[in-house]
Structures are given as structure tokens and as C-alpha cells.
Motif scaffolding. Structure first.
Motif, PDB file in Angstrom:
ATOM      1  N   ASP A   1       0.796  -1.459  -0.017  1.00 54.91           N
ATOM      2  CA  ASP A   1       0.069   0.033   0.057  1.00 54.91           C
ATOM      3  C   ASP A   1       0.788   1.247   0.069  1.00 54.91           C
ATOM      4  O   ASP A   1       0.526   2.491  -0.116  1.00 54.91           O
ATOM      5  CB  ASP A   1      -1.017   0.131   1.122  1.00 54.91           C
ATOM      6  CG  ASP A   1      -0.294  -0.208   2.519  1.00 54.91           C
ATOM      7  OD1 ASP A   1       0.799  -0.095   2.728  1.00 54.91           O
ATOM      8  OD2 ASP A   1      -1.090  -0.396   3.689  1.00 54.91           O
TER       9      ASP A   1
ATOM     10  N   GLY B   1       2.938   1.928  -2.296  1.00 58.28           N
ATOM     11  CA  GLY B   1       2.786   2.154  -3.737  1.00 58.28           C
ATOM     12  C   GLY B   1       3.960   2.706  -4.372  1.00 58.28           C
ATOM     13  O   GLY B   1       4.215   3.381  -5.297  1.00 58.28           O
TER      14      GLY B   1
ATOM     15  N   SER C   1       6.138  -3.532  -2.305  1.00 58.83           N
ATOM     16  CA  SER C   1       6.452  -2.317  -3.285  1.00 58.83           C
ATOM     17  C   SER C   1       7.950  -2.005  -3.142  1.00 58.83           C
ATOM     18  O   SER C   1       8.402  -2.305  -2.135  1.00 58.83           O
ATOM     19  CB  SER C   1       5.430  -1.357  -3.277  1.00 58.83           C
ATOM     20  OG  SER C   1       5.715  -0.493  -1.913  1.00 58.83           O
TER      21      SER C   1
END
Length: 320
Positions: free
Chosen positions: A172, A174, A255
Motif C-alpha cells: 500500500d 505504492g 512494493s
């Protein structure tokens, strides 16, 4: 001193139990105990301490175990080389791989060697660069990937690539591979880092020292897998080589993005023992490994990597 005694010594040291060693060696437990006792009588020193956690080698045993492993490895390799099929490169080759490259290299290397040289038996070992270099120095492995190393009195080095370090965060966050992340952004988060003394930690500490922010380190570990699992569990961000997280980022488990301000790279090299000539199976595996790394970099499968200046050089016999 007999081979079966050395075999018993090394096996007990590796599994920490006479009972387990006997099962692996397909002999009865008293036979293993007797081989250890005969060695102790010959050498005049105790070789193991019996503790509640198992059989623990004494300092004297550690010295003997290191040399015994090397002797047993050389004998195994000699047996394999003396029984080759006509025209076939045959033998046992022990390869050291950095933990951070296992996901990207272990399976393709195994497949490449099996396809080109079916007579070669691979033995893959993993560890920190410092441990791998030590094993290479002592002859416990035949060749190894290492990082940030030049030629030494005992080792010849072939540069392969340079790769950037990445910031690694939960999905999350990103982070994106085509959008580098400043160190200041990383240092604003809790950090899960390698333990002090780890080569990667030295690179991290050097880079963050130029950023006027105090890091908040919540966990230190000697396991890259644990680093990634703790990040995924939400305990903080971390820093890893791109190859170590490529599969996790591609699969959406984490990520990641290259680090910048400052940029940080590490060099990955192939280390070989200085010898008048490379044994044929070692040279064959070294060539396969070099070719594989070059293909991965050129195709982009090894993220944020570029060839080293002399990475196209093929392994060759080192001057003695």
C-alpha cells in the motif's frame, strides 16, 4: 586418521547429534561414537561437548572440521572426475550464492548446468559475502558470487554487474520501480535493517550518514527473508538489493523503488580460487553462471542492474 572418522566428525557437527548422524551414514550409533572417540584419542583433545542442545564442536574440532570438509570435498570431486562419460565434463562443483540472488539465480543456474553439463553435480551454498569468501579461501566451495570485492592474494575476481539498492515497503506504500525514492523519505519511516557488521548494512549506514535525519530502527535481523516478512507485516520499511525483491514486487507482495539522494550501488563479482588452471567442471559452471547473469541483466530480469565494465570477460585460469 581415516576417512570414515572424518566423515563421522563432519556429519555429527552438521546435524548436532550422534543418533541423527548414524541414520544419515547408515550405520549403528555406537559405530559413530567409536569413530569420534578414536579421533579424540589420536589427537589428544576433546572434539565435542555434549549439551542439552546436542553435540557442540570444541574449538579444536572446528579447526579439524574445516580441513576435513575440504578433504572430503576434494575426494568427492576426484571420484566424479575419474569416472566421466566419454566427451562429457563431469564432477562435483560447489557454488556460493548470496542470499539476495537466490530467487533470481538458483533455479535458472541449476537448469542451465543440467542442460549443458548433465555430468556435473551442483552443490549450492548460501551465506553472507564475508562467509562465502571465507569458504572460498579455505576451499570448501569452488566459486562464489561476492560483492564489492577486488582481487585478493588467494582469489581472482571477475566483475559481473552493478546494481542499485532499493527501498522496500508494504504494497500500500505504492513504491514504483520507475520512480526513485529519496533516502529522506525512507528515513521518515520505521526501519527493519540487517544487523551491524553485515556488508549490506555498511552500505546503508554510509548512505544514510549524509542525510541529516536520525533513523528509527525497530528491528535488526540477519535474515533477508525475515526482513521482507516484517515489512509485509507492517513493522517498517527496509533496504535491499533489487534482485532480492524482484519476485515479491512483481507478485504484489511488496512494493519497491530504487534509492536516490544519494544513489547507492553494489558490485557483484564472481570469485574464483587462484590456480594455474581451473578444473574443467568448475570452468564449465563459472561460464554458465557468467552467461546467465549477463542474460538476466540484458533482458531486464535483474532490476536496476547494469553490466560491470569488464563483465563480458569469461572466467579464465588465474596466474598462480
Amino acid at each position: 586418521m581415516e576417512l570414515r572418522q572424518l566423515t563421522a566428525l563432519v556429519t555429527v557437527a552438521e546435524v548436532g547429534s550422534v543418533t541423527k548422524a548414524a541414520k544419515l551414514l547408515h550405520v549403528v550409533q555406537p559405530a559413530v561414537t567409536r569413530q569420534i572417540r578414536l579421533l579424540e584419542e589420536e589427537l589428544g583433545v576433546p572434539l565435542f561437548q555434549r549439551t542439552r542442545h546436542g553435540m557442540v564442536p570444541t574449538p579444536a574440532a572446528e579447526v579439524l572440521i574445516m580441513r576435513a570438509r575440504r578433504a572430503l570435498h576434494e575426494l568427492d570431486a576426484a571420484r566424479a572426475e575419474l569416472r566421466p562419460e566419454p566427451g562429457e565434463v563431469s564432477g562435483i562443483v560447489s557454488v556460493g550464492l548470496l542470499e539476495s540472488v537466490l530467487d533470481i539465480l538458483a533455479q535458472p543456474l541449476t537448469e542451465a548446468v543440467a542442460r549443458r553439463h548433465p555430468g556435473i553435480e551442483l552443490r549450492l551454498f548460501t551465506g553472507y559475502s564475508g562467509h562465502l569468501q571465507q569458504w572460498l579461501d579455505t576451499g570448501e566451495i569452488d566459486l562464489s558470487l561476492l560483492y564489492n570485492l577486488s582481487d585478493t592474494p588467494s582469489l581472482s575476481v571477475v566483475p559481473l554487474l552493478r546494481e542499485q539498492l532499493w527501498a522496500v515497503a508494504p504494497p500500500d506504500a505504492g513504491l514504483c520501480a520507475d520512480s526513485p525514492v529519496p533516502w529522506a523519505t525512507v528515513l521518515a519511516h520505521p526501519l527493519v535493517l540487517p544487523v551491524s557488521g553485515h556488508g549490506l548494512r555498511a552500505l546503508i549506514d554510509r548512505a544514510r550518514s549524509v542525510v541529516p535525519m536520525a533513523p528509527r530502527i525497530v528491528v535488526q535481523t540477519n535474515s533477508m527473508l525475515l526482513q521482507k516478512n516484517l515489512v509485509l507485516a507492517g513493522h517498517g520499511w527496509t533496504v535491499l538489493p533489487a534482485a532480492g525483491v524482484a519476485a515479491d514486487v512483481a507478485g504484489g507482495r511488496l512494493s519497491g523503488a530504487p534509492l536516490t539522494a544519494p544513489d547507492v550501488e553494489r558490485s557483484v563479482v564472481l570469485g574464483l580460487q587462484h590456480r594455474n588452471r581451473l578444473l574443467a567442471p568448475v570452468e564449465a559452471v563459472a561460464s554458465s553462471l557468467t552467461r546467465l547473469v549477463s542474460d538476466l541483466v540484458r533482458s531486464g530480469a535483474w532490476p536496476s542492474a547494469r553490466p560491470a565494465a569488464t563483465a563480458d570477460a569469461r572466467p579464465r585460469p588465474a596466474d598462480g
